[in-house]
Write a protein that holds these residues in place. Structure first.
Motif, PDB file in Angstrom:
ATOM      1  N   ALA A 152       5.377  -6.561  10.302  1.00 59.45           N
ATOM      2  CA  ALA A 152       5.483  -5.102  10.252  1.00 59.45           C
ATOM      3  C   ALA A 152       6.597  -4.662   9.303  1.00 59.45           C
ATOM      4  CB  ALA A 152       5.726  -4.540  11.644  1.00 59.45           C
ATOM      5  N   THR A 153       7.715  -5.409   9.331  1.00 60.67           N
ATOM      6  CA  THR A 153       8.829  -5.097   8.437  1.00 60.67           C
ATOM      7  C   THR A 153       8.399  -5.288   6.981  1.00 60.67           C
ATOM      8  OG1 THR A 153      10.229  -6.062  10.135  1.00 60.67           O
ATOM      9  CG2 THR A 153      11.283  -5.548   8.036  1.00 60.67           C
ATOM     10  N   GLN A 195       6.014  -2.530   5.888  1.00 57.47           N
ATOM     11  CA  GLN A 195       6.709  -1.258   5.693  1.00 57.47           C
ATOM     12  C   GLN A 195       7.309  -1.204   4.283  1.00 57.47           C
ATOM     13  OE1 GLN A 195       9.980  -0.848   8.338  1.00 57.47           O
ATOM     14  NE2 GLN A 195       9.908   1.394   8.339  1.00 57.47           N
ATOM     15  N   HIS A 196       7.950  -2.296   3.875  1.00 61.63           N
ATOM     16  CA  HIS A 196       8.534  -2.320   2.538  1.00 61.63           C
ATOM     17  C   HIS A 196       7.453  -2.372   1.464  1.00 61.63           C
ATOM     18  CE1 HIS A 196      11.305  -3.502  -0.738  1.00 61.63           C
ATOM     19  NE2 HIS A 196      12.181  -2.833  -0.021  1.00 61.63           N
ATOM     20  N   ALA A 233       4.523  -0.996   1.610  1.00 57.32           N
ATOM     21  CA  ALA A 233       3.918   0.330   1.474  1.00 57.32           C
ATOM     22  C   ALA A 233       4.751   1.232   0.575  1.00 57.32           C
ATOM     23  CB  ALA A 233       3.742   0.960   2.849  1.00 57.32           C
ATOM     24  N   GLU A 234       6.062   0.981   0.551  1.00 58.04           N
ATOM     25  CA  GLU A 234       6.953   1.808  -0.270  1.00 58.04           C
ATOM     26  C   GLU A 234       7.183   1.195  -1.650  1.00 58.04           C
ATOM     27  OE1 GLU A 234      10.421   1.653   2.097  1.00 58.04           O
ATOM     28  OE2 GLU A 234       9.637   3.012   3.637  1.00 58.04           O
TER      29      GLU A 234
END
Lengths: 200, 82
Positions: free
Chosen positions: A185-186, A189-190, A192-193
């Motif tokens: 998940a971490t 998240q990165h 996606a950005e």
């Protein structure tokens, strides 16, 4: 309800100045606009910094290089870089194992050996030694040097916690400053950005 | 081979290959003041394209000149802002 005429109502009320609209309200609105513009400018500044996420899944001698070379170079550009190490890619962050990563002589069509010979005991070690010698002669950095350079420049080298547990590694076995306690998940998240996402 | 630049520092990355010339250049530039010129001496032929690309894509630095000769590639990079 049937008497409502939306067209007339909208035309009649929206275009005329509202007598209830006082100066205080206008001032508050102006302040709010200034506030939003400021936060937008801040967001623009943040967006100037490119982001990259690499997922490193391979722990062979040759495959350890591409993620580390790209990560250290991207950091030199001032990018925000995360390398998420999972499965055998975690060995790159294992201080002891990273110094002893092996090249596979089998199934590598670029090896000047038939697979039947390459499969003999000791051939991987020999192929690795030959490659390491070439790397040294060429002035190519070692894996350890690239890890140090990456960390020095603020690259976030992350160790997948599931893999740490799966392979039974101790956090102390990993290089200092490696990020632990992170999962998919971490990484997502990165990603996606990020402007650049790579799976190696 | 000599240049007209007043170089604040010379970085020797001879014998080293990708990504070291770019990474060390960035680290050396970080230690300089705005307006300073860094001279980078490399033997890696890839450093010509790499340092160009790095300087183009990095804020606060400018590539002044690249000199090739005698199997050496000398790059002059200036720091334009802190």
């Amino acid at each position: 309800m049937s008497t409502d005429n939306p067209t007339t109502a909208a035309d009649g009320t929206d275009t005329e100045p509202d007598p209830d609209f006082d100066a205080g309200e206008l001032q508050a609105l102006r302040e709010r606009v200034a506030e939003l513009e400021a936060s937008l400018a801040e967001a623009d500044v943040d967006d100037d910094q490119k982001k990259m996420t690499i997922v490193a899944t391979k722990g062979s001698f040759d495959m350890a290089y591409p993620p580390l070379i790209l990560a250290s170079t991207a950091a030199a550009f001032g990018w925000d870089v995360v390398v998420f190490h999972t499965f055998w890619g975690l060995d790159i962050l294992h201080e002891e194992k990273s110094r002893d990563l092996q090249l596979s002589a089998v199934g590598n069509p670029n090896m000047p050996l038939p697979n039947s010979i390459a499969a003999l005991p000791g051939m991987d070690r020999m192929a690795t030694r030959m490659m390491a010698k070439k790397i040294d002669e060429n002035g190519t950095a070692t894996i350890e040097e690239l890890i140090d350079l990456s960390l020095e420049q603020g690259v976030d080298l992350q160790a997948c916690q599931m893999t740490v547990d799966l392979l039974g590694y101790d956090e102390d076995d990993l290089y200092d400053d490696v990020t632990v306690g992170v999962g998919a998940a971490t990484a997502l998240q990165h990603m996606a950005e990020s402007d650049v996402q790579l799976l190696v | 081979m000599s240049s007209d630049y007043q170089t604040a520092e010379t970085l020797d990355v001879t014998g080293q290959s990708c990504p070291i010339p770019v990474v060390k250049t960035k680290q050396a530039i970080d230690d300089l003041e705005a307006g300073d010129v860094l001279e980078v001496v490399a033997t890696d032929s890839g450093s010509v394209s790499d340092i160009q690309g790095w300087a183009d894509g990095t804020a606060g630095v400018e590539l002044l000149e690249q000199v090739e000769g005698d199997d050496r590639y000398t790059h002059y990079v200036t720091k334009t802002e802190e």
